[in-house]
Design a protein around this motif. Structure first.
Motif, PDB file in Angstrom:
ATOM      1  N   VAL A   5       0.851  -1.142  -0.002  1.00 24.91           N
ATOM      2  CA  VAL A   5       0.105  -0.172  -0.111  1.00 24.91           C
ATOM      3  C   VAL A   5       0.896   1.337   0.017  1.00 24.91           C
ATOM      4  O   VAL A   5       0.717   2.281  -0.858  1.00 24.91           O
ATOM      5  N   LEU A   6       1.939   1.324   0.909  1.00 25.53           N
ATOM      6  CA  LEU A   6       2.564   2.367   0.914  1.00 25.53           C
ATOM      7  C   LEU A   6       3.570   2.386  -0.372  1.00 25.53           C
ATOM      8  O   LEU A   6       3.817   3.656  -0.661  1.00 25.53           O
ATOM      9  N   ARG A   9       1.536   4.094  -2.768  1.00 26.66           N
ATOM     10  CA  ARG A   9       1.186   5.563  -2.695  1.00 26.66           C
ATOM     11  C   ARG A   9       2.455   6.287  -3.158  1.00 26.66           C
ATOM     12  O   ARG A   9       2.312   7.395  -3.631  1.00 26.66           O
ATOM     13  N   ARG A  10       3.661   5.909  -2.658  1.00 26.00           N
ATOM     14  CA  ARG A  10       4.655   6.586  -3.027  1.00 26.00           C
ATOM     15  C   ARG A  10       4.925   6.728  -4.518  1.00 26.00           C
ATOM     16  O   ARG A  10       5.124   7.689  -4.981  1.00 26.00           O
ATOM     17  N   VAL A  12       2.578   6.570  -6.947  1.00 22.25           N
ATOM     18  CA  VAL A  12       1.583   7.437  -7.501  1.00 22.25           C
ATOM     19  C   VAL A  12       1.790   8.785  -7.169  1.00 22.25           C
ATOM     20  O   VAL A  12       1.744   9.908  -8.136  1.00 22.25           O
ATOM     21  N   LEU A  13       2.330   9.481  -5.965  1.00 21.09           N
ATOM     22  CA  LEU A  13       2.712  10.566  -5.585  1.00 21.09           C
ATOM     23  C   LEU A  13       3.966  11.078  -6.836  1.00 21.09           C
ATOM     24  O   LEU A  13       3.783  12.189  -7.182  1.00 21.09           O
ATOM     25  N   ASP A  34      -1.923  12.991   2.455  1.00 16.55           N
ATOM     26  CA  ASP A  34      -2.629  11.803   3.328  1.00 16.55           C
ATOM     27  C   ASP A  34      -4.010  12.319   4.303  1.00 16.55           C
ATOM     28  O   ASP A  34      -4.859  11.341   4.211  1.00 16.55           O
ATOM     29  N   PHE A  47      -5.261  10.762  -0.693  1.00 17.35           N
ATOM     30  CA  PHE A  47      -5.442   9.506  -0.709  1.00 17.35           C
ATOM     31  C   PHE A  47      -6.548   9.263   0.099  1.00 17.35           C
ATOM     32  O   PHE A  47      -6.757   9.505   1.323  1.00 17.35           O
ATOM     33  N   VAL A  50      -8.316   2.685   1.135  1.00 18.35           N
ATOM     34  CA  VAL A  50      -7.519   1.548   0.325  1.00 18.35           C
ATOM     35  C   VAL A  50      -8.189   0.241   1.017  1.00 18.35           C
ATOM     36  O   VAL A  50      -7.943   0.181   2.220  1.00 18.35           O
ATOM     37  N   GLN A  65      -5.009  -4.337  -4.951  1.00 17.24           N
ATOM     38  CA  GLN A  65      -5.550  -2.975  -4.011  1.00 17.24           C
ATOM     39  C   GLN A  65      -6.697  -2.219  -4.832  1.00 17.24           C
ATOM     40  O   GLN A  65      -6.436  -1.930  -5.931  1.00 17.24           O
ATOM     41  N   LEU A  67      -8.014   1.414  -4.386  1.00 15.18           N
ATOM     42  CA  LEU A  67      -7.759   2.799  -3.628  1.00 15.18           C
ATOM     43  C   LEU A  67      -8.433   3.801  -4.177  1.00 15.18           C
ATOM     44  O   LEU A  67      -9.101   3.711  -5.563  1.00 15.18           O
ATOM     45  N   LEU A  69      -8.470   8.235  -4.694  1.00 15.87           N
ATOM     46  CA  LEU A  69      -8.207   9.798  -4.791  1.00 15.87           C
ATOM     47  C   LEU A  69      -8.938  10.598  -4.630  1.00 15.87           C
ATOM     48  O   LEU A  69     -10.034  10.433  -5.634  1.00 15.87           O
TER      49      LEU A  69
END
Length: 136
Positions: A5-6, A9-10, A12-13, A34, A47, A50, A65, A67, A69
């Motif tokens: 998950v992390l 996220r990283r 995507v950012l 976040d 975010f 998720v 996943q 998730l 946005l």
């Protein structure tokens, strides 16, 4: 081991931060957080929820996943919120993201949905995504 998950996220950012069109739509910087920023006027994105489920095979450990946005814009700015959401969707759909300690198998936008917050009258556009990852 890095959480899938992390790691997603990283990635995507990182992908969002290099897109010039998205930066322009968000006022010069990609504002993807976040948690809702204090005293920061919309337009920004968060975010959202998720859900990561086991997607392992006999040979590889993996996760599916789901998730989201969430793009927020002030009352009267539905067009801006939709433009940001659509750009996020375009930047992320089937993007070849590089994840820490994981491999991205696929990433798809599954939905873009807009609604008005009944309390603040802010516009909220949710971009829902589905990703499948494997441990690298």
């Amino acid at each position: 081991m890095t959480s899938p998950v992390l790691a997603l996220r990283r990635a995507v950012l990182e992908r969002a931060e290099v897109d010039a069109e998205l930066k322009a739509l968000m006022g010069g910087a990609v504002r993807l957080y976040d948690e809702p920023p204090r005293a920061s006027p919309p337009v920004y994105a968060l975010f959202g929820d998720v859900k990561a489920e086991d997607w392992s095979t006999d040979f590889d450990r993996g996760h599916e996943q789901k998730l989201s946005l969430i793009v927020w814009a002030e009352r009267g700015s539905a067009r801006t919120a939709l433009a940001v959401a659509e750009r996020l969707a375009a930047v992320l759909d089937d993007a070849p993201l590089v994840l820490d300690a994981h491999r991205l198998i696929n990433l798809r936008v599954t939905e873009v949905a807009s609604e008005r917050d009944k309390d603040t009258q802010f516009i909220r556009v949710t971009v829902r995504l589905r990703a499948v990852t494997e441990v690298a």
